[in-house]
Structure formats: C-alpha cells, structure tokens
Design an enzyme around this catalytic site. Structure first.
Site, mmCIF file in Angstrom:
data_model
loop_
_atom_site.group_PDB
_atom_site.id
_atom_site.type_symbol
_atom_site.label_atom_id
_atom_site.label_comp_id
_atom_site.label_asym_id
_atom_site.label_seq_id
_atom_site.Cartn_x
_atom_site.Cartn_y
_atom_site.Cartn_z
ATOM 1 N N ARG A 137 -41.004 18.643 110.213
ATOM 2 C CA ARG A 137 -41.149 19.904 110.958
ATOM 3 C C ARG A 137 -42.373 19.911 111.875
ATOM 4 N NH1 ARG A 137 -40.712 24.113 106.271
ATOM 5 N NH2 ARG A 137 -41.553 22.329 105.182
ATOM 6 N N ASP A 149 -55.158 3.300 89.175
ATOM 7 C CA ASP A 149 -55.888 4.058 90.212
ATOM 8 C C ASP A 149 -54.941 4.840 91.126
ATOM 9 O OD1 ASP A 149 -54.682 2.031 91.596
ATOM 10 O OD2 ASP A 149 -56.538 1.068 92.283
ATOM 11 N N GLY A 150 -53.653 4.825 90.799
ATOM 12 C CA GLY A 150 -52.703 5.621 91.587
ATOM 13 C C GLY A 150 -52.012 4.841 92.693
ATOM 14 N N SER A 182 -37.585 25.763 102.596
ATOM 15 C CA SER A 182 -38.870 25.350 102.042
ATOM 16 C C SER A 182 -39.283 26.389 100.994
ATOM 17 C CB SER A 182 -39.888 25.219 103.174
ATOM 18 O OG SER A 182 -41.116 24.816 102.652
ATOM 19 N N ASP A 185 -31.574 31.863 112.837
ATOM 20 C CA ASP A 185 -32.206 32.101 114.154
ATOM 21 C C ASP A 185 -31.500 31.266 115.216
ATOM 22 O OD1 ASP A 185 -33.375 29.456 114.160
ATOM 23 O OD2 ASP A 185 -34.850 30.222 112.742
ATOM 24 N N LYS A 244 -33.724 38.827 116.165
ATOM 25 C CA LYS A 244 -34.672 39.809 115.645
ATOM 26 C C LYS A 244 -34.671 41.035 116.538
ATOM 27 C CE LYS A 244 -37.780 36.930 113.066
ATOM 28 N NZ LYS A 244 -38.820 35.950 113.183
HETATM 29 C C1 R5P Z 1 -37.842 25.869 110.334
HETATM 30 O O1 R5P Z 1 -38.264 25.364 111.267
HETATM 31 C C2 R5P Z 1 -36.719 25.357 109.477
HETATM 32 O O2 R5P Z 1 -35.548 25.169 110.219
HETATM 33 C C3 R5P Z 1 -36.473 26.370 108.365
HETATM 34 O O3 R5P Z 1 -36.005 27.588 108.945
HETATM 35 C C4 R5P Z 1 -37.745 26.625 107.605
HETATM 36 O O4 R5P Z 1 -38.266 25.414 107.157
HETATM 37 C C5 R5P Z 1 -37.498 27.532 106.421
HETATM 38 O O5 R5P Z 1 -38.714 27.733 105.772
HETATM 39 P P1 R5P Z 1 -38.842 28.736 104.566
HETATM 40 O O6 R5P Z 1 -37.791 28.368 103.557
HETATM 41 O O7 R5P Z 1 -40.240 28.517 104.049
HETATM 42 O O8 R5P Z 1 -38.653 30.124 105.083
#
Ligand code: R5P
Length: 283
Positions: free
Chosen positions: A91, A34-35, A217, A164, A187
């Site tokens: 996050r 069932d996982g 991500s 950033d 930016k």
């Molecule tokens: C953001 O808060 C993290 O420090 C990364 O900048 C973010 O997770 C990067 O996300 P992605 O690879 O989707 O641009």
C-alpha cells in the site's frame, strides 16, 4: 518443475503440486538464537524450474523468501519463479508525504534481483490484472475478484459494492464474472460532522449486498461501509477481500459474514487462489 513454499502458503502449494504434476521441493528453515533466518535447499534443482509459492505478511517472511530464491539460483535452478500472493508493503506505493520511502517499489526490486519471474495477486499498485510493470519491475498480476464473485454467486438479489471509487474495478470484475450488478460507494457530507457513504447509482434497498475490497487491514473501512448500507435498506450485507490482514482480529466483525482468499491464510480463507495460480503456471 519443483514447488517450494513457506508455511503460510503450504496448503496452496500442495494444491498447485497436485494439479500440475510438479514435485514439492524440500528446504530447511531455522531461526538462530539471535533471530536471524537460515535457509537451505535440500532438493536437487540443478537445471530444473523452481516455483516458489511464498506469501509475505511480515519482514521475516520476506527474508525467508529472498534467501529461498537466492539459494535456488545458487543451486543451479534454470529458472526461479516467485509466486507471492500478498506482497508486503504494497500500500505504500508512492511518497504520500515528501521524503517517504516508496516501500512497495523497494520490496519489488529486491525480489526481482533474485527471481526470473514474479507472479502476484491483486497488488494494490495495479488497477487491473495481467502483465504489468511497477517500479521498473515486470509482474504478472492475477485477479482473484472473479473467484470471490463465484463464491457469492448463489446469493439471491445480489449486488456487489466497492467501498470507494478506487476499488470500483474489483467490484466490476466480480460482478461481471457472475452477471450481477455492481457499484461503488461515494461519500456524501450531511453536515459539519456527519459523512454518509452511499452507492453512486445502484438502489440497494431490499438487496443482498457484498462489499468487496482488495485488502482488509483494521476492518474499519468495511465495517463503516456495512453500517451505511444496512442503514440504507440493504436486506443483508456480506464482506469479502483478497488479502485479509485482520490486524485487529476477526471478532470485530461480529455477525457479519466475512470471506477472504488464502493469499494470507486465516479461518476466513474460504476462497482458494489455486485455480488462478494453476492456470498461470500452466500457461
Ligand atoms: C486501501 O487502500 C485498501 O484498498 C483498503 O481499503 C484498506 O487497506 C482497508 O483498510 P482498513 O481495513 O484498515 O480500513
């Protein structure tokens, strides 16, 4: 001392075992039809220290971790140390919109219920390494950016750039470790539709640039930053991160040189966290 691990952290755990003289503990893990997850500790740990090296990428990883920690306690381990290189949900560290669950706080509190000590690596909710506290839970947050810096130290005319301002301290830690200049991107709005990113102060023309962040991500942030820096005259652009989630795969990076640690093992995990984990566990 016994070291237990999950599959994703097995290579890392074996390095730690080799360097510390600990023994690898055995456990049985299965998934019911069932996982649901089943965990049984097979090594006798009564009165011993148990270190669980167990990264988490998904909910199943978390459940296996909690069951492992809990079973070790029930088996009489005198201390249970949870080494969780990547904490999932890290996050979501505040309620960005009214009513949102602060997932990072929830996860950390649940882990804390079953562990005597928590060690992680560059958790998104901390600005610096060392002992800290989040959501009422004490955590040792190790810093892997000096290791990433070391990885790139032989690149000539190197500049390390954070994508950033929030990531500035990562570039700073890596840059300081190898004595190379660092900066972060700001930016700049060019017109109604165009936004450019450029280093705050550093001239990167003709330099080999490494962009460092804690997490990749989708890869969108890094790809955009790399494009911008190339446009502004960087001789070459490389990318590095601690936690490589790579939710869109790694092919989207094309010919870009991308490196991550083995916090989440992938074919790009060329930097091992073992040195900092070993140091922390020996301390
Ligand atoms: C953001 O808060 C993290 O420090 C990364 O900048 C973010 O997770 C990067 O996300 P992605 O690879 O989707 O641009």
């Amino acid at each position: 001392m016994f070291v237990f691990c999950n599959k994703k952290s097995e290579a890392l755990a074996k390095e730690v075992v080799k360097a510390t003289g600990a023994q690898l503990g055995e456990k049985e893990v299965k998934v019911f039809p069932d996982g649901e997850t089943y965990v049984r500790i097979l090594t006798k740990v009564t009165g011993k220290k148990a270190v669980v090296i167990h990264t988490t990428k998904n909910n199943d990883d978390l459940i296996e971790l909690l069951f492992t920690l809990s079973a070790l306690r029930d088996c009489g381990a005198h201390a249970v140390v949870c080494v969780i290189p990547h904490i999932l949900y890290q996050r979501q560290d505040e309620a960005f919109k009214e009513g949102e669950a602060v997932s990072a706080k929830v996860i950390l509190n649940i882990i804390n219920r079953y562990a005597d000590e928590i060690i992680t690596v560059n958790a998104h909710f901390f600005d610096e390494g060392g002992k800290s506290s989040f959501g009422g839970v004490k955590v040792l947050n190790l810093d892997a950016f000096p290791l990433l810096g070391e990885h790139f130290k032989n690149v000539p005319d190197l500049a390390i750039i954070a994508p950033d301002e929030g990531a500035m301290h990562y570039a700073e830690a890596a840059g300081k470790a190898i004595g190379c200049p660092h900066d972060y991107l700001i930016k700049k709005r060019i017109d109604g539709e165009t936004v450019e990113m450029q280093p705050k102060a550093l001239d990167i023309k003709g330099r080999n640039v490494v962009i460092l962040d804690d997490i990749i991500s989708t890869g969108g942030t890094m790809i955009k930053a790399a494009e911008m820096l190339k446009k502004q005259g960087a001789k070459s652009v490389r990318i590095g991160c601690v936690h490589g989630l790579f939710t869109k795969g790694v092919d989207i990076f094309g010919k870009l040189d991308v490196v991550c640690t083995d916090s989440l093992p992938t074919k790009l995990s060329k930097v091992s966290l073992a040195p900092i984990l070993i140091k922390a566990l020996k301390a």
